[in-house]
Design a protein around this motif. Sequence first.
Motif, mmCIF file in Angstrom:
data_model
loop_
_atom_site.group_PDB
_atom_site.id
_atom_site.type_symbol
_atom_site.label_atom_id
_atom_site.label_comp_id
_atom_site.label_asym_id
_atom_site.label_seq_id
_atom_site.Cartn_x
_atom_site.Cartn_y
_atom_site.Cartn_z
ATOM 1 N N ALA A 35 105.025 14.033 -19.646
ATOM 2 C CA ALA A 35 104.261 14.345 -21.515
ATOM 3 C C ALA A 35 103.446 15.415 -21.896
ATOM 4 C CB ALA A 35 104.175 12.283 -22.262
ATOM 5 N N MET A 36 102.821 14.938 -21.228
ATOM 6 C CA MET A 36 102.139 15.715 -21.323
ATOM 7 C C MET A 36 102.368 17.067 -20.684
ATOM 8 S SD MET A 36 98.791 16.347 -22.328
ATOM 9 C CE MET A 36 97.955 14.679 -22.391
ATOM 10 N N GLU A 37 103.011 17.487 -19.717
ATOM 11 C CA GLU A 37 103.402 18.783 -19.618
ATOM 12 C C GLU A 37 104.147 19.015 -20.610
ATOM 13 O OE1 GLU A 37 105.115 18.642 -15.423
ATOM 14 O OE2 GLU A 37 103.437 17.899 -14.654
ATOM 15 N N ARG A 38 104.885 18.247 -21.198
ATOM 16 C CA ARG A 38 106.203 18.490 -22.114
ATOM 17 C C ARG A 38 105.151 19.301 -23.849
ATOM 18 N NH1 ARG A 38 109.059 14.191 -21.245
ATOM 19 N NH2 ARG A 38 108.133 13.046 -22.251
ATOM 20 N N LYS A 39 103.746 18.805 -23.279
ATOM 21 C CA LYS A 39 102.990 19.209 -24.583
ATOM 22 C C LYS A 39 102.638 20.359 -24.221
ATOM 23 C CE LYS A 39 101.776 17.825 -27.643
ATOM 24 N NZ LYS A 39 102.245 18.490 -29.650
ATOM 25 N N ILE A 40 102.146 20.643 -23.182
ATOM 26 C CA ILE A 40 101.664 22.280 -22.833
ATOM 27 C C ILE A 40 102.504 23.202 -22.935
ATOM 28 C CG2 ILE A 40 100.887 23.545 -21.039
ATOM 29 C CD1 ILE A 40 99.238 20.442 -20.138
ATOM 30 N N ASP A 41 104.026 22.730 -22.490
ATOM 31 C CA ASP A 41 105.211 23.639 -22.520
ATOM 32 C C ASP A 41 105.140 24.314 -23.964
ATOM 33 O OD1 ASP A 41 105.248 23.789 -19.858
ATOM 34 O OD2 ASP A 41 107.210 22.404 -20.206
ATOM 35 N N GLU A 42 104.988 22.930 -25.295
ATOM 36 C CA GLU A 42 105.389 23.463 -26.794
ATOM 37 C C GLU A 42 104.252 23.926 -27.144
ATOM 38 O OE1 GLU A 42 107.315 18.918 -27.538
ATOM 39 O OE2 GLU A 42 105.274 19.981 -28.596
ATOM 40 N N LEU A 43 102.984 23.928 -26.124
ATOM 41 C CA LEU A 43 101.411 24.910 -26.799
ATOM 42 C C LEU A 43 101.808 26.674 -26.942
ATOM 43 C CD1 LEU A 43 99.145 22.757 -26.945
ATOM 44 C CD2 LEU A 43 99.706 23.097 -28.768
ATOM 45 N N LEU A 44 102.477 26.733 -24.773
ATOM 46 C CA LEU A 44 102.616 27.431 -25.295
ATOM 47 C C LEU A 44 103.310 28.325 -25.254
ATOM 48 C CD1 LEU A 44 102.226 27.134 -20.871
ATOM 49 C CD2 LEU A 44 100.298 28.156 -22.069
ATOM 50 N N GLN A 45 104.640 28.160 -25.673
ATOM 51 C CA GLN A 45 105.259 28.457 -26.496
ATOM 52 C C GLN A 45 104.890 28.733 -28.080
ATOM 53 O OE1 GLN A 45 108.793 29.343 -25.880
ATOM 54 N NE2 GLN A 45 108.235 30.116 -27.947
ATOM 55 N N ILE A 81 101.531 29.348 -28.692
ATOM 56 C CA ILE A 81 100.973 30.781 -28.570
ATOM 57 C C ILE A 81 101.615 32.260 -28.440
ATOM 58 C CG2 ILE A 81 99.680 32.262 -26.541
ATOM 59 C CD1 ILE A 81 98.584 29.505 -26.211
ATOM 60 N N ARG A 82 102.457 31.577 -28.080
ATOM 61 C CA ARG A 82 103.085 32.781 -27.392
ATOM 62 C C ARG A 82 104.222 33.025 -29.078
ATOM 63 N NH1 ARG A 82 105.908 30.101 -23.631
ATOM 64 N NH2 ARG A 82 105.444 30.399 -21.853
ATOM 65 N N ASN A 83 104.691 32.403 -30.472
ATOM 66 C CA ASN A 83 104.928 32.858 -31.376
ATOM 67 C C ASN A 83 103.899 33.216 -32.763
ATOM 68 O OD1 ASN A 83 107.129 32.079 -30.511
ATOM 69 N ND2 ASN A 83 107.472 30.394 -31.311
ATOM 70 N N LEU A 97 94.452 33.865 -33.180
ATOM 71 C CA LEU A 97 94.358 33.175 -32.091
ATOM 72 C C LEU A 97 93.267 34.516 -31.418
ATOM 73 C CD1 LEU A 97 97.317 33.302 -30.018
ATOM 74 C CD2 LEU A 97 96.028 31.204 -31.480
ATOM 75 N N GLU A 98 92.441 35.153 -31.462
ATOM 76 C CA GLU A 98 90.925 35.537 -30.950
ATOM 77 C C GLU A 98 90.460 35.157 -31.691
ATOM 78 O OE1 GLU A 98 92.155 37.504 -27.629
ATOM 79 O OE2 GLU A 98 90.287 38.134 -28.356
ATOM 80 N N ASN A 99 90.555 35.172 -32.915
ATOM 81 C CA ASN A 99 89.223 34.512 -33.811
ATOM 82 C C ASN A 99 88.656 33.006 -33.376
ATOM 83 O OD1 ASN A 99 89.034 36.800 -35.405
ATOM 84 N ND2 ASN A 99 90.841 35.923 -36.729
ATOM 85 N N ILE A 100 89.649 32.284 -32.900
ATOM 86 C CA ILE A 100 89.456 31.258 -32.742
ATOM 87 C C ILE A 100 88.773 31.562 -31.361
ATOM 88 C CG2 ILE A 100 90.838 29.130 -31.725
ATOM 89 C CD1 ILE A 100 92.625 29.160 -34.205
ATOM 90 N N LYS A 101 89.085 31.961 -29.983
ATOM 91 C CA LYS A 101 89.079 32.525 -28.814
ATOM 92 C C LYS A 101 87.521 32.887 -29.246
ATOM 93 C CE LYS A 101 91.448 35.234 -26.263
ATOM 94 N NZ LYS A 101 92.946 35.488 -25.602
ATOM 95 N N SER A 102 86.409 34.010 -30.350
ATOM 96 C CA SER A 102 85.755 33.965 -30.676
ATOM 97 C C SER A 102 85.139 32.757 -30.871
ATOM 98 C CB SER A 102 85.900 35.353 -31.509
ATOM 99 O OG SER A 102 83.886 35.696 -31.778
ATOM 100 N N ILE A 103 85.116 32.327 -31.678
ATOM 101 C CA ILE A 103 84.057 30.914 -31.987
ATOM 102 C C ILE A 103 84.285 29.960 -30.820
ATOM 103 C CG2 ILE A 103 84.402 28.750 -33.431
ATOM 104 C CD1 ILE A 103 86.303 30.142 -35.314
ATOM 105 N N ILE A 104 84.938 29.846 -29.281
ATOM 106 C CA ILE A 104 85.328 29.070 -28.370
ATOM 107 C C ILE A 104 83.751 30.053 -27.847
ATOM 108 C CG2 ILE A 104 86.444 27.729 -26.377
ATOM 109 C CD1 ILE A 104 88.538 27.360 -28.599
ATOM 110 N N ARG A 105 84.263 30.749 -27.239
ATOM 111 C CA ARG A 105 83.763 31.328 -26.892
ATOM 112 C C ARG A 105 81.391 31.484 -26.699
ATOM 113 N NH1 ARG A 105 85.998 36.232 -27.036
ATOM 114 N NH2 ARG A 105 88.079 36.175 -25.731
ATOM 115 N N LYS A 106 81.335 31.724 -28.188
ATOM 116 C CA LYS A 106 80.426 31.342 -28.938
ATOM 117 C C LYS A 106 79.595 29.886 -28.733
ATOM 118 C CE LYS A 106 80.631 35.026 -32.345
ATOM 119 N NZ LYS A 106 80.639 35.312 -33.599
ATOM 120 N N LYS A 107 79.811 29.297 -29.100
ATOM 121 C CA LYS A 107 80.216 27.716 -28.762
ATOM 122 C C LYS A 107 79.994 26.888 -27.903
ATOM 123 C CE LYS A 107 79.020 26.814 -33.767
ATOM 124 N NZ LYS A 107 77.472 26.277 -34.019
ATOM 125 N N VAL A 108 80.860 27.000 -27.467
ATOM 126 C CA VAL A 108 81.073 26.425 -26.310
ATOM 127 C C VAL A 108 80.852 25.975 -24.378
ATOM 128 C CG1 VAL A 108 83.625 24.713 -24.670
ATOM 129 C CG2 VAL A 108 83.320 25.274 -27.479
#
Length: 181
Positions: A13-23, A25-27, A33-44
């Motif tokens: 189920a987790m692998e299916r969920k990851i596949d869904e998330l990867l799909q 990401i493509r869409n 996504l770059e804005n969210i990644k920037s926030i993650i780089r700053k905070k985490v």
Amino acid sequence: MEEKTSTPLSSEAMERKIDELLQEIRNADPQELENIKSIIRKKVPFFSRMTVAALLLKYQSEGRRENERGQKKPRPERQERRIENKEKAQSAPQPRPERVIPEGAKTLYLNIGKMKHLYAKDLSKLLQSELGITRDDIYQIRVHDKYSFVTMSEENCAKAIEKLNNQAINGRTAKVTYSEK
């Protein structure tokens, strides 16, 4: 207040969920996504990012499972399931009987196999297109990791050696000879 209990997702189920998330990401919108990644780089912190990703995946999958719970159909009784499983097993396709190889058939050795992404179906199509034969003219194909064997009539084997020897197949130069067995 009601306490939520979470059941861990299975690996599948987790692998299916990851596949869904990867799909997704493509869409998704790349700028968002770059804005969210920037926030993650700053905070985490760098070494905690995978743990945060795992926790977000867990939270997201639990939320969806709670929404889906009301939509599940009730499970059939145990006896009904046994009957269904038995019917499925009986209707399952039976393995094809082994083809009888006629007298005078020869086996070819080909120095390309699964590691070069050559599979029996692909090899069959290649032989049919190059030699102008049908699927029934090929008696047997066995594809191993680094080599393959093809059993056909002696006439078709001679044609195959002539046409396929030194031809590029999946990025490798084919060496086709008669098998020694």
